[in-house]
Design a protein around this motif. Structure first.
Motif, PDB file in Angstrom:
ATOM      1  N   TYR A 265     -26.429  -8.721  12.558  1.00  0.00           N
ATOM      2  CA  TYR A 265     -27.192  -7.641  12.635  1.00  0.00           C
ATOM      3  C   TYR A 265     -27.982  -7.928  14.279  1.00  0.00           C
ATOM      4  O   TYR A 265     -27.582  -6.947  15.230  1.00  0.00           O
ATOM      5  CB  TYR A 265     -28.261  -7.730  11.935  1.00  0.00           C
ATOM      6  N   VAL A 266     -27.993  -9.421  14.317  1.00  0.00           N
ATOM      7  CA  VAL A 266     -28.711  -9.077  16.071  1.00  0.00           C
ATOM      8  C   VAL A 266     -27.894  -9.645  16.967  1.00  0.00           C
ATOM      9  O   VAL A 266     -27.936  -8.576  18.368  1.00  0.00           O
ATOM     10  CB  VAL A 266     -29.597 -10.622  16.197  1.00  0.00           C
ATOM     11  N   LYS A 267     -26.446  -9.999  16.539  1.00  0.00           N
ATOM     12  CA  LYS A 267     -25.066 -10.055  17.801  1.00  0.00           C
ATOM     13  C   LYS A 267     -25.030  -8.382  17.961  1.00  0.00           C
ATOM     14  O   LYS A 267     -24.001  -8.331  18.932  1.00  0.00           O
ATOM     15  CB  LYS A 267     -24.510 -11.293  17.721  1.00  0.00           C
ATOM     16  N   ALA A 268     -25.307  -8.323  17.340  1.00  0.00           N
ATOM     17  CA  ALA A 268     -24.371  -6.593  17.284  1.00  0.00           C
ATOM     18  C   ALA A 268     -25.149  -5.845  17.701  1.00  0.00           C
ATOM     19  O   ALA A 268     -25.201  -4.347  18.136  1.00  0.00           O
ATOM     20  CB  ALA A 268     -24.474  -6.156  15.273  1.00  0.00           C
ATOM     21  N   GLY A 269     -26.676  -6.368  18.042  1.00  0.00           N
ATOM     22  CA  GLY A 269     -27.785  -5.326  18.660  1.00  0.00           C
ATOM     23  C   GLY A 269     -28.042  -4.561  17.853  1.00  0.00           C
ATOM     24  O   GLY A 269     -28.810  -3.784  18.082  1.00  0.00           O
TER      25      GLY A 269
END
Length: 284
Positions: A265-269
Motif C-alpha cells: 500500500y505504501v509503495k502504491a501511494g
C-alpha cells in the motif's frame, strides 16, 4: 531554570498543535519551519482551532487574541538562541533528526533543553549528536495534540533527573498527563499499538475478514473508539510502516516484521486519509 520561551521546530500538524498548547498555557512560542509557507499554514491551522473553540464558547475572543499574540513565526533556526526549551517535531527520520539536533546544539543557549517528539526513534542516539546529552529528552505528544492528554516523556541514557522534572512540569502546565518512559524502540504507546495495527493488516492480507468487519470486531468487541485499520489510515500507512521497521530493526524480533500488504500500500501511494486512499477511500 524557569522555562518561559519555547521553540517548536516543524510547523506541520503535530508541530502546530504543540505550539498551540504551549501558547495557550502562557508560554512565548516560536513556530519554526524552513518553509515560510509551512509556517503560515501552521499558524492558520492554530487560528482555525482557536476560532472553533471560541465559537463553541470554550474561549473568549480576547483569550484567543492573547494566545495568538504569543506565537512568533520563524524561518531562521538561530531563533533557538532565545529559547529555554526546543521541541523538534519534524519528519520521523533518524538521520534528519540527528542533523537538526546538531544544529540546534550550536544555536540554543547552554541552559536550553532539547526535546524530540519522536514516536519511536532512539533518544539516546539523537542526544549523542549534541554536546549536551544530559539535556536531551523525548516529549512524545499524541495526535491531535490539543485534544489528547497523554505525553510520553522519554529519558535518554544521559538525561538528568532535573531535566526530566522540568519537562514533566511543562507537560502538567499544558494540562497533559505525563508518563515516564525509558528509551526503547517504540517506547510504550507504539510498541503496543503498532503490532496490533500490523496484525490487523495481516488479517486483511490473509483473507480472514474485510477491513470494515475487522474494525467492527475491535470497536464492538474490545470497546475501542476507532478500529485499527481506520486508525492506521488516520496515522498514515507510511508512518505505520516506518515505526514497524524501527521496531523490527531495534529488537531484531520477527514478531515486529511489517506485513507485506502494508508495504504494498505504501509503495502504491495509498497512505491513508492524507492521500485519499488507504484501507478506506476518502472523498476529501
Amino acid at each position: 531554570m524557569d522555562i518561559q520561551t519555547i521553540m517548536v521546530v516543524g510547523a506541520g500538524q503535530m508541530g502546530s498543535g504543540i505550539a498551540q498548547v504551549h501558547a495557550q498555557a502562557g508560554y512565548y512560542v516560536y513556530l519554526h519551519d524552513m518553509d515560510e509557507n509551512q509556517v503560515e499554514k501552521g499558524l492558520e491551522r492554530i487560528k482555525k482551532n482557536l476560532t472553533r473553540q471560541t465559537d463553541k464558547g470554550r474561549m473568549t475572543i480576547e483569550e484567543t487574541t492573547e494566545v495568538l499574540s504569543r506565537l512568533v513565526p520563524s524561518t531562521e533556526l538561530e531563533n533557538a538562541s532565545k529559547a529555554d526549551l526546543v521541541i523538534e517535531a519534524i519528519i520521523e527520520n533518524l538521520d534528519v533528526k540527528k542533523k537538526v539536533f546538531k544544529e540546534l546544539d550550536e544555536c540554543a543557549p547552554p541552559h536550553a533543553i532539547l526535546a524530540t517528539n519522536t514516536s519511536s526513534l532512539p533518544v539516546t542516539e539523537i542526544a549523542a549528536e549534541t554536546s549536551r546529552p544530559s539535556q536531551v529528552i523525548g516529549m512524545h505528544f499524541m495526535n491531535p495534540v490539543p485534544v489528547m492528554k497523554l505525553v510520553e516523556i522519554i529519558r535518554g541514557l544521559a538525561t538528568t533527573d532535573e531535566v526530566f522534572d522540568q519537562v514533566k512540569t511543562v507537560a502538567e502546565r499544558l494540562h497533559k498527563t505525563p508518563v515516564e518512559v525509558n528509551d526503547f524502540p517504540g517506547f510504550v504507546s507504539n510498541r503496543i499499538l503498532m503490532p496490533m495495527i500490523n496484525e490487523a493488516v495481516y488479517t486483511v492480507y490473509e483473507g480472514v475478514s474485510s477491513p470494515e468487519d475487522i474494525d467492527e470486531v475491535m470497536k464492538l468487541g474490545m470497546n475501542h473508539p476507532m478500529g485499527p485499520l481506520t486508525l492506521a489510515d488516520f496515522i498514515g500507512l507510511d508512518t505505520c510502516l516506518y515505526i514497524m521497521e524501527t521496531l523490527h530493526e531495534g529488537f531484531g524480533d520477527d514478531k515486529y516484521r511489517p506485513c507485506p500488504l502494508l508495504r504494498k500500500y505504501v509503495k502504491a501511494g495509498w497512505l491513508g486519509k492524507k492521500t485519499g486512499r488507504g484501507f478506506y477511500r476518502y472523498n476529501d
